[in-house]
Structure formats: C-alpha cells, structure tokens
Design an enzyme around this catalytic site. Structure first.
Site, mmCIF file in Angstrom:
data_model
loop_
_atom_site.group_PDB
_atom_site.id
_atom_site.type_symbol
_atom_site.label_atom_id
_atom_site.label_comp_id
_atom_site.label_asym_id
_atom_site.label_seq_id
_atom_site.Cartn_x
_atom_site.Cartn_y
_atom_site.Cartn_z
ATOM 1 C CE1 TYR A 208 15.007 9.336 11.346
ATOM 2 C CE2 TYR A 208 15.755 10.799 13.256
ATOM 3 C CZ TYR A 208 14.618 10.218 12.435
ATOM 4 O OH TYR A 208 13.435 10.510 12.726
ATOM 5 C CD GLU B 24 14.090 9.614 6.994
ATOM 6 O OE1 GLU B 24 14.578 10.127 6.077
ATOM 7 O OE2 GLU B 24 13.300 9.997 8.018
ATOM 8 C CG ASP C 70 -0.127 -11.972 10.718
ATOM 9 O OD1 ASP C 70 0.842 -12.343 11.152
ATOM 10 O OD2 ASP C 70 -0.740 -11.007 11.009
ATOM 11 C CB THR D 116 5.158 -10.101 15.774
ATOM 12 O OG1 THR D 116 4.753 -11.531 16.341
ATOM 13 C CG2 THR D 116 3.866 -9.407 15.564
ATOM 14 C CE LYS E 284 1.649 -11.961 18.406
ATOM 15 N NZ LYS E 284 2.027 -10.523 18.002
ATOM 16 N NE ARG F 206 5.940 -5.337 22.076
ATOM 17 C CZ ARG F 206 5.196 -6.456 22.639
ATOM 18 N NH1 ARG F 206 5.781 -7.056 23.621
ATOM 19 N NH2 ARG F 206 4.141 -6.758 22.217
HETATM 20 C C1 PLP Z 1 -1.718 -12.712 13.866
HETATM 21 C C2 PLP Z 1 -1.191 -11.119 14.430
HETATM 22 N N1 PLP Z 1 -0.575 -10.198 13.575
HETATM 23 C C3 PLP Z 1 -0.445 -9.043 13.877
HETATM 24 C C4 PLP Z 1 -0.257 -8.719 15.110
HETATM 25 C C5 PLP Z 1 0.232 -7.314 15.662
HETATM 26 O O1 PLP Z 1 1.425 -7.330 16.143
HETATM 27 P P1 PLP Z 1 2.030 -6.049 17.007
HETATM 28 O O2 PLP Z 1 1.118 -5.843 18.039
HETATM 29 O O3 PLP Z 1 3.306 -5.914 16.681
HETATM 30 O O4 PLP Z 1 1.473 -4.636 15.771
HETATM 31 C C6 PLP Z 1 -0.567 -9.588 16.211
HETATM 32 C C7 PLP Z 1 -0.387 -9.440 17.433
HETATM 33 O O5 PLP Z 1 -1.048 -9.984 18.422
HETATM 34 C C8 PLP Z 1 -1.170 -11.081 15.533
HETATM 35 O O6 PLP Z 1 -1.462 -11.770 16.769
#
Ligand code: PLP
Length: 426
Positions: free
Chosen positions: A47, A49, A193, A219, A222, A228
C-alpha cells in the site's frame, strides 16, 4: 493452499488463443516477458497512498524508488516536465484531468464518438458526458479527416473550458498547433489523449503533443507496449499556475491540481506492481530496438491499408499515418455488418473489432466498419510482406462469412503461420 486450477486452466486457454491467432485489434499489444514479470511481482502487496517521499504508509522506500524511476524514464521519453504514473487506466487519467480543470456542468469539446472519439471524451453514459456538458467536432465526410474549420467555429461560438484532441479510431496525424491556437484565443485548456499513437510518438514518428498541449494523457498498453494503465504529462505549461483558486483564495499549480485529482480525488492506493511494469516498458521504449519496432508498425499499417484498397475496400481518409485503419465495408459488401464480419473473423482466429464509421447508417451494435491495427502482429515479428496475405485471408472470410469450410481453411493457415512466431518465453 491447493492450486486454483479453475482459473489457471482459463489462463492457459487464453494464452493458447493469443499464441495461435492473428491479433489485429488496434488497441492491443503483447508485453515483454520482463513487463509481465514485474506485473506479477511482490510489488502488488504494498500500500502506498500518496506520492514518492509523501506517503500515508510506512515501508514505502523501495516502491518510492521504483515509482521515481518510472517518472524519470517517462519524462525522458516525451520531454515532459511533469508526469503522474498512477492512473489505473486511460479513462482514470482523463477523469483526473476533468476533475482538475472543470467544475460539474462546465462545457468541454471532444471528437464525435461515432467519428472515432473515445467514451471518456463525452459519451452520455460515461462520467464525462454525465457530469459535464459535452459538445463535439467531427470529421469531414469527403476527406475523413478532422474538420478543423468546424472545430474552430464551434470553439469560438460555445467557448468550451477544455478542448480534447485524440481518438480511438483515427488513422491520421493531428494539427495540434492549430487547436492550441484556438484554445489560447478562447482561454480554454487544451488536452491531448495520445492513448493510441503513444508508442509511435515516443519513437519520434509522429508529432509530440507534449510540445503543444497544456496536458497530455495516455494509456500505457497500446502501441506503447506496457502494462494496462494510464499516465498524465505536461510540457512547457507545467510551471504555470492555473488561476483556479482554493477555498482559501490561493492560486494552485496545475501539477498540484492533477496530482490531487488522481489521489485522493479519484483513486486510492497506486498499483505499484503496475507502476514497476510501466517503468520497465518506458525503459524499453527508450531503446533503438523500440524505434525500429515502431517503424515496422507504421510500415505494416501502410502496406495493410493499401492491400485493402487494392481489393476494393474503402479506408476512411484513404490511408493511415499511424498504426491503425478503419475499413468501411459498405463499398464492397453493402449487406455485411461489422458485427457479422467480426464474428466470422474471430472464428477464423483473426481478432478484430467492429467499429462505427463516420456518418454510419447502422448502430454501434451492428456498425458498417471494422478497425484494424498492426502493433500486436508486429510484436509477433510479422513484416510488410505478410500484410497482403493477411488482407487476402480477411477477404476470403468476408466473402463467405457463413461458410464453415472457408473459415476452417483460413483458420488452419493462420495457425500454421503463427507457429513460426513464438510469443512467450515462459
Ligand atoms: C483514446 C483513448 N483514450 C482512453 C482510453 C481508455 O483507456 P482504458 O481502457 O485504459 O480506460 C482508450 C481506450 O481504448 C482510448 O482509445
């Protein structure tokens, strides 16, 4: 304790599925053995935090060093000034940005979800659409590319507090500088993002949004080929205070707002085993081998898109700049839905996902499109010479999605080829 065979038998089955098939889901990849090892390590027992040096638990000296290493490597990878490696997922990273930048009910703008945007960029069933006022911009119908004129007009008219670039199914490079310009004009925060192309960006093969956006999220699982998880980064805007005041009237730094939006705002204890695995993946991403891998991902995608076009398929926007492509099935097979196509391909051990295409005439459950990506097959070692072969297999299945004999013949070819590409060392 007796071994939990119920679960370990299922893990063995899933492993076999991954080993024998062709994985074309654009958001998936295969992590290295050392990333897998770090994730399955004793770090999961701790843990922690808080943040390195400021924890709410004793015994955090070692995980502090591991999280610090993850942060240092991630900063180096993208030239970032600030990073947070604790978000449990991409959606959690995005939620933290919303928490830090907006109040409930505030307006923000993202790419239309049926044009490639993500759930967490304003879907009515996601926190982003439930708690905030989502407006969207679209793709041009003729070009299949972001309609920047519309984006600018809407931004000026509706003055969102946050503009989001980035997508789940968009195969083209973004004009981040243009969006930043309009965000500055209306005083909005610009967030990118980069979840999908993060690996290509790390390898320097696409423009780096950290140079343009106030805040970048991603993320790690990918194209970046880590465990993950999610991350948040800031570049040159890091030293800026945000003008958002605390109840005591102090102006808070954006970095402090983001840190507290992750913990304690939206999460509890960080997943230190995943953070250790993130550190391993960031270390791998800093190597020349990773750059070579990403170049191959991009080449494979370009060759695959051309092979689809040569067979008479329509690719949205006419090609790809990254690792992914969106196929509109309607030009070649007007009666075939993405749902039926996905099922037939999965039966042939070719994994992909149905996807809406821009201006789709079918629902999200049926769809007229399929999304393909090359990160996972490139990790398996497939090169561009195999891409026309894969497209040919796909086309054979889509011509006869109900034919068990065609599916069985394609599956046999797939399985035979994939035995040539070993996946796991253990
Ligand atoms: C552009 C984008 N942002 C965020 C996410 C979300 O990621 P997670 O599934 O880890 O929550 C995805 C997932 O496919 C994504 O394609």
């Amino acid at each position: 304790m007796t071994r939990d065979t119920a679960i370990f038998d299922l893990i063995a089955k899933e492993r076999e599925r991954q080993v024998k098939g062709i994985e074309l889901i654009a958001s998936e990849n295969f992590v290295s053995d050392q990333v897998l090892e770090a994730m399955g390590s004793v770090m999961t027992n701790k843990y922690a935090e808080g943040y390195p040096g400021h924890r709410y638990y004793g015994g955090c000296e070692v995980v502090d060093m591991s999280e610090e290493l993850a942060r240092t490597r991630l900063k180096q990878l993208y030239g970032a000034e600030y990073v947070n490696v604790q978000p449990h997922s991409g959606a959690q990273a995005n939620m933290a940005v919303f928490m830090a930048c907006l109040k409930a009910g505030d307006t923000f703008m993202g790419l239309n979800l049926s044009h490639g945007g993500h759930l967490s960029h304003g879907s009515a069933v996601n926190f982003s659409g439930l708690m905030f006022h989502a407006i969207d911009y679209s793709l041009c119908e003729e070009t299949g590319r972001v309609d920047y004129d519309e984006l600018e007009q809407k931004a000026r008219a509706e003055r969102p507090k946050l503009i989001i670039a980035g997508a789940s199914a968009y195969s083209r490079e973004w004009d981040y500088a243009r969006i930043r310009k309009v965000a500055d004009e209306i005083g909005a925060i610009f967030m990118v993002d980069m979840a999908h192309p993060a690996g290509l960006i790390a390898a320097g093969l696409l423009d780096n949004p950290v140079k343009h956006a106030h805040i970048v999220t991603s993320t790690t699982h990918k194209t970046l080929r880590g465990p993950r998880g999610g991350i948040i980064l800031m570049g040159k805007d890091f030293p800026n205070p945000w003008g958002k005041t605390t109840p005591k009237g102090e102006v808070k730094m954006m970095s402090a707002l983001l840190d507290s939006a992750v913990f304690p705002g939206t999460q509890g204890g960080p997943l230190e085993h995943v953070i250790a695995a993130k550190a391993v993946a960031f270390g791998e991403a800093l190597t020349p081998e990773f750059v070579a891998y990403q170049k191959q991902v991009k080449t494979n995608a370009a060759v695959m898109a051309q092979a689809f076009i040569d067979k008479g398929y329509k690719i949205i926007s006419g090609g790809t700049d990254n690792h992914s492509m969106l196929v509109d099935l309607r030009t070649k097979y007007p009666d075939l839905t993405g749902k039926v196509a996905e099922k037939a391909l999965v039966a042939a051990d070719i994994t992909t996902n149905k996807n809406m295409v821009p201006f789709d005439t079918r629902s999200a459950f049926q769809t007229s499109g399929l999304r393909f990506g090359t990160p996972a097959i490139t990790t398996r070692g497939l090169k561009e010479d195999k891409m026309p072969w894969i497209v040919d297999l796909i086309d054979r299945v889509l011509q006869a999605p109900e034919s068990e004999s065609v599916i069985a013949a394609v599956r046999a070819e797939v399985n035979r080829e994939m035995t040539q590409h070993p996946l796991f060392a253990w």
